[in-house]
Design a protein around this motif. Structure first.
Motif, short mmCIF file in Angstrom:
data_model
loop_
_atom_site.label_atom_id
_atom_site.label_comp_id
_atom_site.label_asym_id
_atom_site.label_seq_id
_atom_site.Cartn_x
_atom_site.Cartn_y
_atom_site.Cartn_z
N VAL A 66 0.80 -1.16 -0.02
CA VAL A 66 0.06 -0.04 0.08
C VAL A 66 1.11 1.24 -0.04
CG1 VAL A 66 -0.97 1.04 2.21
CG2 VAL A 66 -2.56 -0.31 0.63
N MET A 67 1.88 1.07 0.82
CA MET A 67 2.88 2.40 0.64
C MET A 67 3.46 2.52 -0.77
SD MET A 67 2.61 4.15 3.65
CE MET A 67 4.34 4.84 4.04
N MET A 103 8.67 15.16 -1.75
CA MET A 103 8.14 13.93 -1.68
C MET A 103 8.02 13.04 -0.53
SD MET A 103 7.49 13.81 -4.99
CE MET A 103 7.40 15.49 -5.35
N LEU A 104 9.05 13.16 0.55
CA LEU A 104 9.13 12.68 1.69
C LEU A 104 8.22 13.27 2.50
CD1 LEU A 104 10.98 10.62 2.93
CD2 LEU A 104 12.21 12.37 4.09
N ARG A 105 7.76 14.44 2.48
CA ARG A 105 6.91 15.07 3.33
C ARG A 105 5.35 14.38 2.81
NH1 ARG A 105 4.97 20.97 2.16
NH2 ARG A 105 7.16 20.82 1.30
N GLY A 109 3.10 11.97 5.04
CA GLY A 109 1.50 12.39 5.21
C GLY A 109 0.56 11.05 5.01
N CYS A 110 1.01 10.54 3.88
CA CYS A 110 0.31 9.29 3.51
C CYS A 110 0.14 8.13 4.47
CB CYS A 110 0.90 8.73 2.18
SG CYS A 110 0.51 9.83 0.57
N MET A 113 -2.37 8.67 7.05
CA MET A 113 -3.73 8.37 6.44
C MET A 113 -3.90 6.95 6.45
SD MET A 113 -5.21 11.31 5.59
CE MET A 113 -6.54 10.38 4.78
N PHE A 114 -2.70 6.15 6.15
CA PHE A 114 -3.20 4.65 5.99
C PHE A 114 -2.71 4.12 7.41
CE2 PHE A 114 -2.88 4.23 1.75
CZ PHE A 114 -1.52 4.29 1.04
N PHE A 115 -2.52 4.97 8.49
CA PHE A 115 -2.64 4.41 9.87
C PHE A 115 -4.18 4.50 10.07
CE2 PHE A 115 -2.60 3.80 14.29
CZ PHE A 115 -3.35 4.71 14.78
N LEU A 116 -4.91 5.42 9.54
CA LEU A 116 -6.36 5.55 9.81
C LEU A 116 -7.06 4.08 9.14
CD1 LEU A 116 -8.64 7.02 11.28
CD2 LEU A 116 -8.80 8.32 8.98
#
Lengths: 241, 279
Positions: A66-67, A103-105, A109-110, A113-116
């Motif tokens: 997913v990452m 890009m890293l930032r 951030g993604c 969101m994926f944590f959620l």
């Protein structure tokens, strides 16, 4: 994403009230985007990876897969940002380091969101939004869209398998033909299924108003303190590298 | 017995020209176990949707508990509460993301308080033995479990009459047995049950009365014995009787069985034959 919801419902962090998880996501996302700092981004990435894989016990393979999705988009974007436009003296963004930081930032951030996504089923998220007084028409719409998207994806999958078994994707021409068929059929099926669903809901006295039972979950002050600590830490660490 | 539902001359068609059901007369008493049989497309599902007020007939009169239905908003709401439908396809009926919310859906629409809803939902899940599935997404359950969930979410609304559209379709034998057991349990509690099915063995075992739908109307209305012995009726409705009846007919002709023996359950026939000394 259907699988995402399945993973979320098995998450070890499922019991926590969605409010807590959404606040964590919102705050870390905001700080990460505001900080524009490599250290902050890396720390957040690390924190979220630990939370998702070790604490929530999501399958590492899924997390990795997913990452990779935003990574692909980000790499293409980075490439585009660094291209020199011929016959002009302009670069879109000449500074490679700044591009990398950007890009890293975004990637960090993604991960928030994926944590959620990995810890909270969509239904819980929508119910929480409803409690936060997001207009009903929006939350109801999200619910229906969510329900139908997966229904259609499943049906579309099955259709494609059936077409492949009959050599429907063997040539370019048949590929286009088959895909078009699936699209049209999905429209029709969506219409039929929505009618059937509506009838079934009417049979149970649905009157246009979706009544949310209301979320349950553990909510401890300690967690909010933890979120605050993480937030402060990230803010303080900005500029340390 | 109290007459719950009375239809006179009900007609309905999805399109102007073609009527699915024409001039249907019907009477259902409280506590009856009725099975509706007929070929695909005969109008069984339409019959059900007419019963609970989702579809409005073009002509005819519908009286529920003695009172004529005029299809006002309150009457429709009342009909849908009193008459619950369990659809053939669980996916057609499942709305929510967890089993708990699914079963709670109808109760929430009825306006119960949160505590009341929780109490009733948990009790119903226990009753159908699916309490372990409380927080599971219903889409991921097996066919039999999904079926139990869809039965729970209707039963929890405490309807007077329960309509089941082919409840055992696409279930394995173990789950079919489970559904039959649940139906028996519900019937024992005094509810009125109407089931549509293609499973004639089940119809023979379960029904007090069988309604045969064919040729756009109800062409047969009687006990399983009466219906399954009427060859003419069965061929008009494109229905085959359970093997049980064919066998019993032969055994009666050969004077192995007494002529007045009426058995509707193949298990009982087997027991009976065991007691017999043949030859």
């Amino acid at each position: 994403m259907n699988q995402m919801d399945a993973i979320a419902s098995r998450s070890d962090l499922r019991e926590i009230h969605p409010r807590v998880k959404m606040i964590y996501t919102g705050i870390t996302l905001a700080i990460c985007l505001w900080a524009s700092d490599v250290l902050v981004s890396i720390l957040l990435l690390g924190l979220n990876t630990v939370l998702i894989t070790l604490i929530s016990k999501a399958p590492v393979k899924s997390y990795r897969k997913v990452m990779q999705i935003p990574l692909v988009f980000l790499l293409f974007t980075a490439l585009g940002m660094m291209i020199h436009i011929p016959w002009t003296t302009r670069y879109l963004v000449p500074d490679a380091i700044r591009v990398a930081e950007l890009m890293l930032r975004v990637w960090a951030g993604c991960s928030s969101m994926f944590f959620l996504s990995f810890t909270t089923p969509i239904f819980d998220i929508i119910t929480c939004l409803h409690q936060w007084k997001v207009p009903e028409f929006l939350t109801d719409l999200m619910l229906y869209m969510y329900r139908f998207i997966f229904l259609l994806l499943d049906v579309g999958d099955v259709m494609q398998i059936s077409q492949r078994a009959r050599l429907g994707y063997d040539s370019k021409k048949s590929w286009i033909h088959s895909t078009a068929n699936v699209a049209v059929s999905l429209f029709i099926i969506a219409y039929q299924k929505s009618e059937q669903l509506y009838i079934a809901m009417e049979c149970r006295l649905y009157d246009g108003k979706m009544r949310y039972y209301g979320e349950e979950g553990r909510e401890e002050a300690g967690w909010y303190v933890g979120i605050a600590v993480i937030a402060v830490l990230l803010i303080l660490l900005k500029g340390c590298l | 017995m109290k007459e719950l539902i009375k239809w006179k001359g009900i007609s309905f068609g999805y399109q102007e020209e073609k009527k699915v059901l024409k001039d249907v007369d019907l009477s259902i008493q409280k506590g009856e176990k009725i099975v509706v049989i007929g070929s695909n497309g005969a109008g069984k599902s339409t019959l059900f949707l007419l019963l609970n007020g989702i579809l409005k007939p073009e002509s005819g009169s519908y009286a529920y508990k003695g009172r004529e239905i005029h299809y006002t908003k309150q009457e429709m709401r009342m009909l849908r509460k009193e008459i619950g439908i369990v659809f053939q396809e669980p996916d057609q009926q499942i709305v929510s993301q967890t089993v708990f919310h699914e079963v709670a859906f109808g109760l929430m629409n009825l306006g119960y308080s949160k505590e009341e809803v929780k109490q009733r939902v948990l009790a119903m899940l226990e009753k159908l033995n699916i309490q372990d599935l409380k927080d599971c997404p219903p889409h991921y359950l097996s066919g039999g479990q999904k079926k139990s969930v869809t039965i729970a979410d209707i039963l929890v609304m405490e309807p007077e009459v329960l309509l089941f559209d082919e409840p055992t379709a696409s279930l394995d034998p173990l789950n079919q047995e489970n559904v039959e057991r649940i139906l028996g349990q519900i019937a024992n509690e005094g509810k009125t049950i109407v089931v549509s099915t293609h499973d004639m063995e089940f119809a023979s075992r379960f029904a007090d009365r069988i309604l045969v739908v064919g040729e756009g109307t109800i062409i047969g209305n009687g006990t399983p014995m009466e219906i399954f012995s009427d060859k003419n009726l069965l061929s008009r409705a494109f229905v085959k009787p359970p093997v049980l009846y064919e066998i019993m007919k032969v055994l009666k002709e050969k004077k192995i069985l007494p002529n007045d023996l009426e058995l509707t359950d193949s298990e009982k026939l087997i027991q009976f034959l065991h007691l017999f000394k043949l030859g």
